[in-house]
Write a protein that holds these residues in place. Structure first.
Motif, PDB file in Angstrom:
ATOM      1  N   ASP A 143       2.782  -0.150   1.759  1.00  0.00           N
ATOM      2  CA  ASP A 143       1.455   0.385   2.354  1.00  0.00           C
ATOM      3  C   ASP A 143       1.794   2.028   1.956  1.00  0.00           C
ATOM      4  O   ASP A 143       0.599   2.673   2.028  1.00  0.00           O
ATOM      5  CB  ASP A 143       1.175   0.010   3.677  1.00  0.00           C
ATOM      6  CG  ASP A 143       0.853  -1.283   4.074  1.00  0.00           C
ATOM      7  OD1 ASP A 143       1.189  -1.821   5.046  1.00  0.00           O
ATOM      8  OD2 ASP A 143       0.069  -1.981   3.042  1.00  0.00           O
ATOM      9  N   THR A 144       2.990   2.497   1.793  1.00  0.00           N
ATOM     10  CA  THR A 144       3.265   3.829   1.564  1.00  0.00           C
ATOM     11  C   THR A 144       2.327   4.155   0.103  1.00  0.00           C
ATOM     12  O   THR A 144       2.370   3.834  -0.844  1.00  0.00           O
ATOM     13  CB  THR A 144       4.706   4.053   1.136  1.00  0.00           C
ATOM     14  OG1 THR A 144       5.446   3.666   2.428  1.00  0.00           O
ATOM     15  CG2 THR A 144       4.836   5.593   0.700  1.00  0.00           C
ATOM     16  N   GLN A 183      -3.418   5.263  -3.456  1.00  0.00           N
ATOM     17  CA  GLN A 183      -2.439   5.317  -4.518  1.00  0.00           C
ATOM     18  C   GLN A 183      -0.993   5.566  -4.309  1.00  0.00           C
ATOM     19  O   GLN A 183      -0.758   6.624  -3.825  1.00  0.00           O
ATOM     20  CB  GLN A 183      -3.124   6.580  -5.516  1.00  0.00           C
ATOM     21  CG  GLN A 183      -2.570   6.388  -7.115  1.00  0.00           C
ATOM     22  CD  GLN A 183      -3.320   7.350  -8.000  1.00  0.00           C
ATOM     23  OE1 GLN A 183      -4.333   8.062  -7.486  1.00  0.00           O
ATOM     24  NE2 GLN A 183      -3.129   7.159  -9.235  1.00  0.00           N
ATOM     25  N   ALA A 184      -0.453   4.776  -4.747  1.00  0.00           N
ATOM     26  CA  ALA A 184       1.064   4.899  -4.627  1.00  0.00           C
ATOM     27  C   ALA A 184       1.741   5.492  -5.964  1.00  0.00           C
ATOM     28  O   ALA A 184       1.173   5.307  -6.942  1.00  0.00           O
ATOM     29  CB  ALA A 184       1.846   3.392  -4.386  1.00  0.00           C
ATOM     30  N   SER A 207      -4.592  -7.680   0.363  1.00  0.00           N
ATOM     31  CA  SER A 207      -3.212  -7.236   0.941  1.00  0.00           C
ATOM     32  C   SER A 207      -3.242  -6.688   2.179  1.00  0.00           C
ATOM     33  O   SER A 207      -2.276  -6.453   2.866  1.00  0.00           O
ATOM     34  CB  SER A 207      -2.642  -6.097  -0.157  1.00  0.00           C
ATOM     35  OG  SER A 207      -3.492  -5.067  -0.294  1.00  0.00           O
ATOM     36  N   VAL A 208      -4.406  -6.170   2.792  1.00  0.00           N
ATOM     37  CA  VAL A 208      -4.449  -5.914   4.266  1.00  0.00           C
ATOM     38  C   VAL A 208      -5.255  -6.352   5.231  1.00  0.00           C
ATOM     39  O   VAL A 208      -5.193  -6.015   6.358  1.00  0.00           O
ATOM     40  CB  VAL A 208      -5.223  -4.267   4.115  1.00  0.00           C
ATOM     41  CG1 VAL A 208      -4.148  -3.438   3.059  1.00  0.00           C
ATOM     42  CG2 VAL A 208      -6.670  -4.088   3.418  1.00  0.00           C
ATOM     43  N   VAL A 259       0.418   8.438   3.591  1.00  0.00           N
ATOM     44  CA  VAL A 259       0.981   7.495   4.844  1.00  0.00           C
ATOM     45  C   VAL A 259       2.574   7.160   4.275  1.00  0.00           C
ATOM     46  O   VAL A 259       2.448   6.566   3.052  1.00  0.00           O
ATOM     47  CB  VAL A 259      -0.050   6.465   4.848  1.00  0.00           C
ATOM     48  CG1 VAL A 259       0.612   5.202   5.615  1.00  0.00           C
ATOM     49  CG2 VAL A 259      -1.332   6.810   5.477  1.00  0.00           C
ATOM     50  N   THR A 260       3.202   7.167   4.918  1.00  0.00           N
ATOM     51  CA  THR A 260       4.607   6.873   4.485  1.00  0.00           C
ATOM     52  C   THR A 260       5.254   5.862   5.528  1.00  0.00           C
ATOM     53  O   THR A 260       5.289   6.019   6.550  1.00  0.00           O
ATOM     54  CB  THR A 260       5.658   8.004   4.579  1.00  0.00           C
ATOM     55  OG1 THR A 260       4.925   8.876   3.361  1.00  0.00           O
ATOM     56  CG2 THR A 260       6.971   7.627   3.930  1.00  0.00           C
ATOM     57  N   VAL A 261       5.547   4.779   4.973  1.00  0.00           N
ATOM     58  CA  VAL A 261       6.310   3.629   5.776  1.00  0.00           C
ATOM     59  C   VAL A 261       7.613   3.522   5.502  1.00  0.00           C
ATOM     60  O   VAL A 261       7.875   3.222   4.321  1.00  0.00           O
ATOM     61  CB  VAL A 261       5.648   2.363   5.804  1.00  0.00           C
ATOM     62  CG1 VAL A 261       6.079   1.284   6.788  1.00  0.00           C
ATOM     63  CG2 VAL A 261       4.210   2.568   5.892  1.00  0.00           C
TER      64      VAL A 261
END
Length: 125
Positions: free
Chosen positions: A88-89, A38-39, A61-62, A121-123
């Motif tokens: 993807d974040t 969930q973004a 998407s992945v 998860v942070t890109v």
């Protein structure tokens, strides 16, 4: 049912991370352990799922970038995420469901009863 995620963090675009989900407390022989994300400002969405039989499912998407696997001896499911993108974040959640299908659960997360606490998860460049 207990689901405990680990392995989130910060990486640059193109980088990799591996998430782990330790799962316990369910006895069904027919289940799927899944990853959702969930973004900010977006709906929770299904990313991938692995069934008790080892069948693997991915969101488009992945697909080709993420790989789901499980170690039955450790009751742990992994999500290897390669070639990560800015989009993807999100907070990634481990979940398990027994009474629906991946194709339904990924679109209707409210049908899923059991969730982990989530891992960020942070890109970012």
């Amino acid at each position: 049912v207990q689901l405990v995620e680990s392995g989130g963090g910060l990486t640059q675009p193109g980088g990799s991370l591996r998430l782990s989900c330790s799962a316990s407390g369910f006895t069904s022989d027919d289940y799927c352990i899944a990853w959702f994300r969930q973004a900010p400002g977006k709906e929770r969405e299904g990313v991938s799922c692995i069934s008790n039989e080892g069948n693997k499912y991915y969101d488009d998407s992945v697909r080709g970038r993420f790989t789901i696997s499980k170690d039955n001896a450790k009751n742990t499911v992994y999500l290897q995420m390669n070639n990560l993108k800015l989009e993807d974040t999100a907070v990634y959640y481990c979940a398990v469901f027994m009474d629906t299908t991946w194709y339904i659960a990924r679109k209707v997360p409210s049908l899923v009863k059991y969730w982990g606490q989530g891992t960020q998860v942070t890109v970012s460049s």
